[in-house]
Design a protein around this motif. Structure first.
Motif: not given
Lengths: 469, 246
Positions: A104-106, A119-126, A128-134, A194-203
């Protein structure tokens, strides 16, 4: 319709935003100087640059083989590897991973591929809340803005704009102190981590030999993103492969120096498979989504070398055009010189005029750590849109070339120009004193035009210079 | 040594004095100078704009005009770079023409590098400036000479050479770019002129006719007291081969 005129208007308008232009000037000059200092202190710079270019080009020339090796190694380590042919497929794959596991929280660390596929728009529509951490991307996100630089997403913002956005969106007291603003953002993000359950990165890189992903970050957020959540998804362009682990330091030595003038990014994270028995942290699941999205098409064409790019941003910082218009004017996830090559190749028609917006000064090539000959590629791309240039321009170019093929006509044109250009005795043509307002205005709007002197060189030569001594 | 002068269309039309200086200098240093009258343009504007068939035809024409000569010298780094680096690949699908283009590339010299590498002229020792000077390094000189080379030529005899903060900053000309994107080109010109003016020198050495057109016109429009000269003009004046100009 003149296709360049839309772009011309867009760039001109961008340049009129004085605050953005000032902010971008300040930041890019600082980075240009930091890069130059860092490279001056690097032994064997030229040899390293040659080697880095060679490694990247070699990989591209043998990409299927190295990709296969990478997939095999990563899979053996317990990662799940997916292929995404295009942006939609990439988004669908990531959304499916999230939704099917009830995530639920990326949290996201900075990544250009995820920007590229939106990707953020797609996840939001699905759902999933996405938070940028940079930090930069975080501010872009809370201010509902767009990044304008591939390394420094808020290069176009000044301190006050950031302070206002944070006070408004986070409900914190207004402050313009960077240390305090960073503290507030960190506190806010700690709770999310603390609460997130999904981590999204590039490489930044994917090492074929070992199945390792390499992430370079400056704030530690990348490391938290790949250790804290239960599931880690990395969206990686297929061109990010390098063959061996020992190839990595060659490029790392140049990457941060090119970007920010640092000898290395503050955090270089190597991820080799998901959490193993006995590991203290790391995700239970690691998904690597290999993104094509036009890359294999570019790979098989004449612009292959553009895929060497390591996204350091040095060409943006060096570019006098970028400095005067900022990144948004390019209307592409990838702005600046490299964006002017990459965007038309990725997006086709809507971006096809970008290669014309360059004076071809060559600083982009000069600073590129992997020696992408951007000016040459820009010229090559200009040939592709030749047929769609305005009729008048095509005719003019053909007529000019025809005349230049006939010296008598060239000489006649030279004389006619002197005859027809107005002469008020100053030797100059300015905004007001010429009859040919339209054709000359594009020049005289910005600068006066030198009136050709009464005798051309060839007339001087005929008139005696040729026979001197 | 016999040398064919490739004057370039812009120098021919706008800066005949530069051509005059180059001719007298080459003669002064012992060359016999020819000026093949059939020469026009190297095709660079067409090349940069993506009109490569036209550019190839003009380059092919250049190879015929200069075929009889063993050595070609031009006062423009940009046109030299076109002939030496960008041109030959345009003719790759026509082997005899390609061969001719490679021969032309090989025998073409940018004026300053010709003085240095072929005639062994000590430019730094011969130049005389009575005032502080600054300079514009033309972007297209990059594969021919460096900003440090240019500084070295100017710096002899204790001259006060004022280096702009960013010596290799573009003037914003860029050929057709200057009229297709005039606002951006003008903004780049502002950046450039600001740096030149900040040096406090009013004499700017500019070895490129195209950049000179942009910067002279820009300085005049902005009321800046900058004067622009090709290094060849300064050297010819120093040696008494040209009447000093304002």
């Amino acid at each position: 319709m003149n296709p360049t005129s839309g772009l011309r208007a867009r760039l001109a308008e961008a340049h009129r935003d004085q605050r953005v232009v000032d902010a971008v000037h300040l930041a890019t000059w600082r980075k240009v100087e930091a890069r130059a200092d860092a490279m001056a202190g690097l032994r064997h710079y030229a040899a390293l640059r040659d080697r880095a270019a060679q490694i990247r080009q070699h990989t591209l020339d043998h990409l299927p083989q190295y990709l296969e090796q990478f997939v095999e190694r990563a899979t053996a380590l317990g990662a799940t590897v997916h292929f995404a042919a295009n942006a939609d497929a990439a988004c669908a794959t990531v959304c499916d991973i999230a939704v099917s596991r009830g995530l639920k929280l990326a949290v996201k660390s900075k990544s250009m591929t995820t920007e590229e596929v939106h990707l953020n728009d797609a996840l939001l529509a699905a759902g999933v809340r996405v938070v940028e951490t940079d930090l930069g991307e975080f501010i872009v996100q809370i201010d509902r803005d767009r990044p304008s630089h591939i390394i420094t997403p808020i290069i176009h913002k000044d301190r006050r704009q950031v302070a206002r956005a944070m006070a408004r969106e986070l409900g914190c007291p207004y402050t313009e102190d960077p240390a305090e603003m960073t503290r507030i953002a960190r506190q806010h993000l700690r709770d999310i981590f603390r609460r997130c359950d999904l981590g999204i990165t590039g490489a930044n890189f994917a090492v074929a030999e070992t199945g390792t992903l390499c992430l370079v970050t400056n704030e530690g957020n990348g490391r938290m993103t790949v250790t804290r959540p239960r599931v880690h998804v990395a969206l990686v362009g297929i061109e990010k492969i390098i063959p061996r682990l020992i190839d990595l330091p060659v490029i790392l030595k140049l990457l941060a120096r090119s970007s920010t003038g640092q000898p290395l990014g503050a955090y270089t994270t190597l991820i080799t498979g998901p959490r193993r028995e006995g590991d203290v942290d790391g995700p239970e699941e690691l998904h690597i989504v290999l993104l094509d999205n036009g890359r294999s098409r570019i790979l098989s064409g004449p612009f292959r070398e553009v895929l060497r790019c390591v996204r350091c941003g040095a060409c943006l910082n060096a570019c006098p055009v970028y400095r005067n218009v900022g990144g948004h004017a390019y209307n592409s996830v990838y702005p600046g010189p490299i964006g002017s090559v990459l965007s038309p190749l990725l997006y086709g028609r809507p971006a096809e005029e970008l290669p014309r917006a360059s004076s071809l000064c060559g600083l982009c090539y000069q600073v590129c750590p992997v020696k992408i000959d951007i000016p040459r590629l820009l010229v090559q791309l200009r040939t592709a849109t030749r047929a769609r240039q305005p009729r008048g321009k095509r005719l003019l170019m053909r007529a000019w070339a025809w005349a230049m093929d006939r010296p008598w006509l060239y000489r006649l044109a030279q004389r006619l120009m002197r005859r027809l250009l107005p002469d008020d005795g100053t030797g100059w043509i300015n905004r007001d004193n010429h009859l040919f307002r339209r054709p000359l205005r594009a020049w005289t709007a910005q600068r006066d035009l030198l009136r050709p002197p009464p005798q051309s060189f060839r007339e001087l030569w005929k008139g005696g210079l040729g026979d001197e001594r | 040594m016999e040398v064919a002068l490739f004057a370039t269309c812009l120098t021919d039309t706008f800066y005949p004095r530069v051509g005059q200086a180059v001719v007298r200098l080459l003669r002064h240093f012992g060359c016999r100078v020819c000026f093949p009258d059939g020469q026009t343009c190297c095709g660079q504007p067409a090349y940069n704009s993506g009109f490569h068939a036209e550019a190839a035809a003009l380059l092919h024409r250049m190879t015929r005009v200069f075929a009889p000569y063993a050595c070609v010298v031009t006062p423009s780094a940009s046109c030299a770079a076109m002939v030496k680096h960008h041109g030959p690949p345009l003719l790759a699908d026509n082997p005899p023409a390609h061969e001719a283009a490679l021969r032309l590339a090989d025998k073409t010299w940018e004026f300053n590098t010709f003085l240095r590498d072929q005639l062994n002229v000590d430019v730094a020792g011969l130049l005389r400036f009575e005032e502080p000077v600054t300079f514009h390094y033309p972007c297209h000189a990059r594969e021919l000479y460096s900003p440090a080379d240019l500084q070295g030529w100017l710096r002899g005899n204790g001259h006060d050479v004022r280096t702009p903060v960013h010596a290799d900053l573009c003037c914003g000309f860029g050929g057709v770019f200057a009229v297709e994107f005039p606002e951006v080109s003008g903004a780049m010109l502002d950046d450039k002129l600001t740096e030149l003016a900040a040096t406090g020198a009013t004499l700017v050495i500019c070895n490129e006719a195209a950049c000179a057109l942009q910067m002279m016109g820009g300085a005049r429009r902005r009321g800046l007291p900058l004067r622009f000269k090709h290094l060849a003009e300064c050297l010819a004046e120093s040696l008494g081969l040209l009447e000093p100009a304002a």
